[in-house]
Write an enzyme that holds these catalytic residues in place. Sequence first.
Site, PDB file in Angstrom:
ATOM      1  N   THR A 189       0.814  -1.219   0.000  1.00 18.51           N
ATOM      2  CA  THR A 189       0.000   0.000   0.000  1.00 18.51           C
ATOM      3  C   THR A 189       0.844   1.263   0.000  1.00 18.51           C
ATOM      4  O   THR A 189       0.457   2.277  -0.576  1.00 18.51           O
ATOM      5  CB  THR A 189      -0.939   0.005   1.219  1.00 18.51           C
ATOM      6  OG1 THR A 189      -1.787  -1.146   1.155  1.00 18.51           O
ATOM      7  CG2 THR A 189      -1.809   1.244   1.259  1.00 18.51           C
ATOM      8  N   THR A 240       1.099  -4.751   4.154  1.00 21.94           N
ATOM      9  CA  THR A 240       0.814  -5.119   5.544  1.00 21.94           C
ATOM     10  C   THR A 240       0.112  -6.461   5.687  1.00 21.94           C
ATOM     11  O   THR A 240       0.183  -7.074   6.750  1.00 21.94           O
ATOM     12  CB  THR A 240      -0.047  -4.041   6.220  1.00 21.94           C
ATOM     13  OG1 THR A 240      -1.299  -3.918   5.534  1.00 21.94           O
ATOM     14  CG2 THR A 240       0.663  -2.698   6.218  1.00 21.94           C
TER      15      THR A 240
END
Length: 337
Positions: free
Chosen positions: A15, A94
């Site tokens: 991200t 993540t």
Amino acid sequence: MPTDPRLLVLATGGTIGMRETPAGIAPDPDFPEILEDMLAEICEPLGIEWRVNHLQPPIDSANADADTAPRIARTLSARVRTQQPRGVVVLHGTDTLAYTGARLAFELSGLGSPVVLTGSQLPHGAEGSDARDNLSLAVRAAMRASRTAPVSIAFGGAIVPAVRATKHHSSALEAFRAELPLGARPAGIPKLDDGSRGAASARVISFRFVPGVTADDLRGAVAGAPDGLVLECYGSGNGPMDRPGMRDALREISSRIPVVAITQCTAGGGVDLARYAVGRELARTGVITGSDLTLEAAIAKLGWLVDRGAVGNILRDLVPINLIGECAPPAAEDPIS
């Protein structure tokens, strides 16, 4: 600051390198230039020289596979050998950052340069993004840590040991935490045959006991022929051993691949297969005690051991031993016959 302020950054995807698009969050083709600008803002005031490598193709961490972490480890080992950086920062998505971090903790123990993983919950250009803060924290941690420091994760203002980390929140900026084992004194990495399995990395999966599970469900979980299985058990290592066919299924699977038992409890305690009768039944099928390994660390450690040719009693002995801070010393269990 150290007298040798060279920093290696490996961007693998995630991200942090994405942007908002009409179709949703997607990789930003301008991120390489943006990352250089972010690093200049962070590193230049500290007198840190840096170099960025980008893993190609970048990884959407949700698509990480058994070779993702070993591939990153091979890349870092080669770069550190030639560039000899003072510290290393790895940018990672993540979703599977804790899994990759745990495996890198084993792969890169003794590397000689501290390795810190980070990423972000929000894209680098989003309002309120945590990208710059996490990157800054990771840079400072990598440059200030000792050369023998274990692999760590810098995220949400905290630095935690990668081999004990888990992602506990899907959206909060403080997304990672680690429960540290009590009385853990690492024994160190044993001498094993490196890469004796060949090119393919061991594929380890998990199976979770729930009240409705059957022996056929367990057999179905390993129908794809994984190289190892982590069994998420109740409490201190219990399972539905009276379920029809469960003992036979576990015995048959354990005869083919290593099966490691861990607890579903997230705050510690670990597995003690001698405590309850059903736990003893589980042990008699050939299941290996996993002490208080987290799920991420259990998958990482079992895969790492299998990749290095550990089998039979050697593997059974090494799984519950605290090698690099991943688990507490095993409980003194009664003999199980």
